[in-house]
Scaffold this motif. Sequence first.
Motif, mmCIF file in Angstrom:
data_model
loop_
_atom_site.group_PDB
_atom_site.id
_atom_site.type_symbol
_atom_site.label_atom_id
_atom_site.label_comp_id
_atom_site.label_asym_id
_atom_site.label_seq_id
_atom_site.Cartn_x
_atom_site.Cartn_y
_atom_site.Cartn_z
ATOM 1 N N ARG A 190 0.839 -1.188 0.000
ATOM 2 C CA ARG A 190 0.000 0.000 0.000
ATOM 3 C C ARG A 190 0.879 1.244 0.000
ATOM 4 O O ARG A 190 1.959 1.270 0.611
ATOM 5 C CB ARG A 190 -0.919 0.010 1.217
ATOM 6 N N LEU A 191 0.417 2.276 -0.700
ATOM 7 C CA LEU A 191 1.222 3.488 -0.854
ATOM 8 C C LEU A 191 1.549 4.118 0.492
ATOM 9 O O LEU A 191 2.666 4.609 0.698
ATOM 10 C CB LEU A 191 0.485 4.484 -1.749
ATOM 11 N N ARG A 192 0.597 4.096 1.414
ATOM 12 C CA ARG A 192 0.832 4.695 2.722
ATOM 13 C C ARG A 192 2.000 4.018 3.434
ATOM 14 O O ARG A 192 2.852 4.680 4.044
ATOM 15 C CB ARG A 192 -0.442 4.612 3.558
ATOM 16 N N VAL A 193 2.057 2.700 3.350
ATOM 17 C CA VAL A 193 3.147 1.959 3.989
ATOM 18 C C VAL A 193 4.469 2.248 3.297
ATOM 19 O O VAL A 193 5.510 2.406 3.943
ATOM 20 C CB VAL A 193 2.841 0.447 3.967
ATOM 21 N N ALA A 194 4.436 2.335 1.956
ATOM 22 C CA ALA A 194 5.661 2.608 1.207
ATOM 23 C C ALA A 194 6.236 3.977 1.568
ATOM 24 O O ALA A 194 7.452 4.126 1.749
ATOM 25 C CB ALA A 194 5.382 2.523 -0.291
ATOM 26 N N LEU A 195 5.379 4.987 1.698
ATOM 27 C CA LEU A 195 5.861 6.321 2.063
ATOM 28 C C LEU A 195 6.366 6.360 3.497
ATOM 29 O O LEU A 195 7.283 7.124 3.814
ATOM 30 C CB LEU A 195 4.736 7.338 1.877
ATOM 31 N N ALA A 196 5.801 5.544 4.357
ATOM 32 C CA ALA A 196 6.294 5.487 5.733
ATOM 33 C C ALA A 196 7.704 4.896 5.770
ATOM 34 O O ALA A 196 8.541 5.318 6.569
ATOM 35 C CB ALA A 196 5.341 4.666 6.598
ATOM 36 N N ARG A 197 7.962 3.922 4.921
ATOM 37 C CA ARG A 197 9.297 3.305 4.890
ATOM 38 C C ARG A 197 10.310 4.163 4.147
ATOM 39 O O ARG A 197 11.500 4.111 4.445
ATOM 40 C CB ARG A 197 9.208 1.928 4.234
ATOM 41 N N CYS A 198 9.818 4.933 3.169
ATOM 42 C CA CYS A 198 10.742 5.744 2.358
ATOM 43 C C CYS A 198 10.103 7.121 2.153
ATOM 44 O O CYS A 198 9.426 7.349 1.136
ATOM 45 C CB CYS A 198 11.019 5.053 1.031
ATOM 46 N N PRO A 199 10.290 8.070 3.097
ATOM 47 C CA PRO A 199 9.634 9.377 2.987
ATOM 48 C C PRO A 199 10.023 10.149 1.735
ATOM 49 O O PRO A 199 9.238 10.955 1.246
ATOM 50 C CB PRO A 199 10.108 10.101 4.258
ATOM 51 N N GLN A 200 11.233 9.926 1.195
ATOM 52 C CA GLN A 200 11.672 10.651 0.011
ATOM 53 C C GLN A 200 11.222 9.986 -1.291
ATOM 54 O O GLN A 200 11.644 10.376 -2.379
ATOM 55 C CB GLN A 200 13.194 10.796 0.004
ATOM 56 N N LEU A 201 10.345 8.997 -1.183
ATOM 57 C CA LEU A 201 9.884 8.247 -2.351
ATOM 58 C C LEU A 201 9.127 9.163 -3.321
ATOM 59 O O LEU A 201 8.246 9.914 -2.918
ATOM 60 C CB LEU A 201 8.973 7.107 -1.896
ATOM 61 N N ARG A 202 9.492 9.089 -4.602
ATOM 62 C CA ARG A 202 8.751 9.819 -5.639
ATOM 63 C C ARG A 202 7.686 8.899 -6.204
ATOM 64 O O ARG A 202 7.994 7.808 -6.682
ATOM 65 C CB ARG A 202 9.681 10.306 -6.750
ATOM 66 N N VAL A 203 6.452 9.329 -6.137
ATOM 67 C CA VAL A 203 5.311 8.506 -6.539
ATOM 68 C C VAL A 203 4.866 8.908 -7.943
ATOM 69 O O VAL A 203 4.654 10.088 -8.223
ATOM 70 C CB VAL A 203 4.143 8.649 -5.542
ATOM 71 N N VAL A 204 4.738 7.901 -8.813
ATOM 72 C CA VAL A 204 4.298 8.125 -10.192
ATOM 73 C C VAL A 204 3.070 7.260 -10.446
ATOM 74 O O VAL A 204 3.093 6.050 -10.200
ATOM 75 C CB VAL A 204 5.413 7.770 -11.206
ATOM 76 N N GLU A 205 1.989 7.872 -10.906
ATOM 77 C CA GLU A 205 0.783 7.123 -11.232
ATOM 78 C C GLU A 205 1.015 6.333 -12.521
ATOM 79 O O GLU A 205 1.567 6.838 -13.491
ATOM 80 C CB GLU A 205 -0.407 8.064 -11.417
#
Length: 506
Positions: free
Chosen positions: A50-65
């Motif tokens: 889930r995106l929420r979990v991914a951002l929690a593990r990697c706050p600098q993550l760049r998200v692309v739809e």
Amino acid sequence: MGRVVVGWIPDFPVLAGGALEAEAVAVVHRDTVVACSAAARTAGVRRRMRLRVALARCPQLRVVERDLAAEMRVFEPVVRHLEDTVMPRLEVIRPGLIAAPARGPSRYWGGEQQLADRLIAAIGERDLPARAGAADTVFAAALAARTGQLVAVGADAAWLAPYPVGVLGLPRLTELLQRLGIRTVGAFAQLPEDKVLARFGSECAAAHRTARGHEARPVTARKSSDEHTVVHAFEPAEHLLEPVTFVAKAVAEQLHEQLAAAGVVCARLEAGVEFADGRTLTRIFRHEGRLSALAVAERVRGVLQAWADAGTLDAGGERGIVRLVLRPEQLSAATGRQGALFGERHTPEELERAAARVQAMLGHQSVVRVELGGGRGPADRVRLVPFGDVDTGRRLPDGPWPGRLPAPHPATVYPAWLPAQLTDNAGEPVTLSGRLALSAAPAHVAVEGHGEAAVAGWAGPWPVLEQWWDRERARRIARIQIAAADGRAWLLVIEHGRWWAEAHYG
């Protein structure tokens, strides 16, 4: 049993989006990670997360739809290059993954290892990393491609046996099998075939065939049928790409309706365009009854755009498109799904009767359905509508909604806002001016029932002015995100000079 060779480009959705090598990037679809870069995996991000979990593990993550049409547009030149240099006919399972019969090409190149090496080299000529594998089935070959292995003839079942059942791609089946103590593909393959079909249904029976080293769907003797081919003729010839892509969805829907009426599914789908000058361009996709009409249209659009970018769809002169053709191949019976232990398919009448009985016993609001709606706040995004009622407040979820909060979304949205206080270092309440200027930097946050904590960080405020023309429904608020030192994160709202907690980030 025929041999299959598979070519795989790791992290292709990320590469298609133009991500840098050292950048932490995740490609998401419906708030779920479908692909991520090596830097993101190093930080703990994984596929299906889930995106929420991914951002929690990697706050600098760049998200692309995810943009499937764009991926097909980038992948199509690679496919054409492979057809020109390695093998004349192949299937696109998905962007970044192709499969082809290995017998003919392996004889031409001197063996399966030589074919795999040539496949990797050809993809490398397009400046893309690649791996290749071969086996008796597409599933085993695709799995072998991840490690660059060639599975021996007739050894698919033994080779697959040590893998965990999760590789079969059915989460609910995986969860149930693990509860039963069946944790490997080999242990699942040892179950009686008839018992698996009777207990779990046809979808899991197909996975059982895969575990035993067979193709999931048996292939009938009839490889293709013009009986179910759907054609759309353009009169006069179409010289613009957009009308053709618009027609593709309607043609795909017509094809699905014909296949459903005939009670069959196709393993592959050939899409082709014919030109006024007599040329024909085609592309084959893996279907297996899993692609919706929209998914087919997206793939067709991506391929057409790739051809256009390469100059192949030169629409000048007498080279306009006169026909769009969708031709199903390898038809087999559509067995549907069994009414089994889970994943049952009930008729609408059965659902309505069951819901009506529950509502009669527990009240009209006891059975609700979830409807996605439009809005700027998290509470506006999802509505619970009583079963059987018409959703009179329906608003398009896609917007546009200026001022909508971006992902990640809060884990808890309170039906009634909780009183909150936001103070500065001097203990004075933080206020907000009409020009959206905070009176001071927030230092402490207190939410009713959750105590007080120091503010570790904050973002905002963001104004919301809605329905100003309606005095009763008008709303003028501002939202701010607060990260507290105790590990909690809040979405606060200020209205009429007072702070409230609208949601909590889990």
